[in-house]
Enzyme design. Structure first.
Site, PDB file in Angstrom:
ATOM      1  N   PRO A  20       0.908  -1.243  -0.010  1.00  0.00           N
ATOM      2  CA  PRO A  20      -0.111   0.063   0.089  1.00  0.00           C
ATOM      3  C   PRO A  20       0.785   1.093  -0.100  1.00  0.00           C
ATOM      4  CG  PRO A  20      -0.712  -1.518   1.831  1.00  0.00           C
ATOM      5  CD  PRO A  20       0.667  -2.112   1.145  1.00  0.00           C
ATOM      6  N   CYS A 107       3.680   2.785   8.553  1.00  0.00           N
ATOM      7  CA  CYS A 107       3.849   4.084   7.837  1.00  0.00           C
ATOM      8  C   CYS A 107       4.864   4.877   8.928  1.00  0.00           C
ATOM      9  CB  CYS A 107       2.439   4.885   7.932  1.00  0.00           C
ATOM     10  SG  CYS A 107       2.622   6.433   6.944  1.00  0.00           S
ATOM     11  N   ASN A 209       9.847  -6.943   3.177  1.00  0.00           N
ATOM     12  CA  ASN A 209       9.869  -5.789   2.154  1.00  0.00           C
ATOM     13  C   ASN A 209      10.792  -4.986   2.455  1.00  0.00           C
ATOM     14  OD1 ASN A 209       7.839  -2.532   2.861  1.00  0.00           O
ATOM     15  ND2 ASN A 209       8.509  -3.439   0.987  1.00  0.00           N
ATOM     16  N   GLY A 210      11.303  -4.166   1.522  1.00  0.00           N
ATOM     17  CA  GLY A 210      12.392  -3.156   1.631  1.00  0.00           C
ATOM     18  C   GLY A 210      13.674  -3.617   0.564  1.00  0.00           C
ATOM     19  N   GLY A 233       7.071  -2.328  -3.024  1.00  0.00           N
ATOM     20  CA  GLY A 233       6.601  -0.809  -3.068  1.00  0.00           C
ATOM     21  C   GLY A 233       7.439  -0.058  -4.018  1.00  0.00           C
TER      22      GLY A 233
END
Length: 379
Positions: A20, A107, A209-210, A233
């Site tokens: 997202p 976030c 993630n990353g 992302g």
């Protein structure tokens, strides 16, 4: 070949999730990514604020629009107050607004963390547990997953405790961005943290993630960390065809199956993206204005020129966009300079937090209020 992910009744094959991103992963962008992936994978909405959803805020109700072809419909929810999050989750389940709920605890932006939300929230262990308990109880069988970061900073790491709490409360899967909130998007993601989380919660899928800039990065992350899937992302900004590469890689067809579009093909995608935004917003001009942020990502590495790049970034109509794209040397092949990092790369040393937030990780009562909830969603 990899093992597909299972989110309740839904199979995610390959085990690839679109992260997202506020202002980015709206219905038009998800459509492009999903089409390049031939419908495979999971494509999550931009962040929806629980209070705004419960109050049926007009912008929020537009953001939760899913195309008929989106299956499963995946919605990311943000909240700070357990009661409000619980009401939002029950609303999603009761009104059949989505098929999967992802909770945002990752976030790092100040307007979120200064309310105690996003990547700040897992520091308050009882508050995290209360939110998860309300969400899972209210989901009515819908799978509930969590996305989080390592912690607030290197002195306040939370991912292992948060992962264990999430597993205890019955979430379906956990995604970890290997950075702290203080890092923002700077430096390198710590993939070893993903491996440690996987070891800490062996009974639940963990996604990494990353710094996934290519399909090969995704394969390498899974190999090095033992994670069960990946969340992509910034690597797909201006490059929705990365999901075609990911499908190829997990099907064993990489790198010969990877997409390397010419500038002509990129221009075609740019025009389609802008048109989809106009249709979604029911206003061509607004759609083109919203599209402007994507121009630099799509044209990265190509020989465009600063003047034309600047003019593309202020286009006001589809006709103007098409005309300007037509002046480029569209025969250019995919440039090596277009590979690698894209999007925000800056770090942030200080995280905006509520006064006294770090005093006691087990004292959360003072912050459990509906007033802490944001009244708007998205970017």
């Amino acid at each position: 070949m990899t093992t597909p992910l299972t989110y309740g009744p839904h199979t995610v094959d390959p085990p690839v999730v679109l992260a997202p991103m506020a202002g980015i992963t709206n219905a038009p962008f998800r459509t492009l990514c999903r089409e390049f992936a031939a419908g495979r994978g999971l494509f999550v909405s931009e962040m929806i604020t629980s209070r705004a959803l419960v109050e049926r805020n007009d912008k929020t109700m537009r953001l939760i629009h899913f195309d008929a072809a989106e299956k499963p419909r995946s919605l990311q929810l943000y909240g700070v107050d357990p009661a409000t999050v619980g009401r939002a989750v029950r609303m999603i389940a009761d009104e059949d607004l989505a098929d999967h709920i992802d909770l945002n605890f990752g976030c790092p932006v100040p307007k979120v963390t200064r309310r105690g939300g996003g990547s700040a929230l897992p520091y308050k262990r009882p508050l995290l547990r209360a939110i998860l308990r309300e969400a899972v109880a209210g989901a009515g069988g819908l799978p509930v997953t969590v996305k989080m970061r390592k912690g607030i900073d290197d002195d306040h790491l939370t991912h292992l405790d948060a992962g264990r709490i999430a597993a205890d409360e019955g979430v379906t899967a956990i995604a970890l961005h290997g950075r702290t909130a203080a890092q923002h998007y700077g430096g390198l993601a710590d993939w070893s943290a993903i491996a440690r989380l996987k070891e800490a919660v062996p009974g639940i899928p963990v996604l990494g993630n990353g710094d996934i800039w290519s399909a090969d990065d995704a394969v390498r992350m899974m190999r090095e960390t033992g994670c069960d899937g990946v969340v992509v992302g910034r690597g797909c900004l201006g490059r929705p065809w990365l999901f075609a590469d990911l499908v190829a890689a997990f099907d064993g067809r990489g790198p010969e199956g990877y997409t390397r579009p010419s500038l002509r093909e990129v221009a075609d995608v740019m025009l389609r993206h802008a048109r989809l935004l106009g249709e979604w917003l029911e206003d061509e001009a607004r759609g083109v204005i919203d599209f402007r942020k994507h121009v630099a990502w799509y044209t990265k590495g190509f020989s465009v020129g600063s003047d034309l790049r600047g003019r593309l970034a202020v286009v006001a109509s589809l006709a103007e966009l098409e005309d300007l794209l037509g002046t480029l040397d569209l025969s250019q092949e995919w440039p090596a300079a277009a590979d690698g990092p894209r999007g925000r790369t800056s770090g942030r040393n200080r995280v905006a937090l509520p006064d006294g937030w770090l005093a006691d990780p087990y004292d959360a009562a003072a912050w459990v209020t509906a007033e802490a909830e944001s009244a708007t969603s998205g970017g």
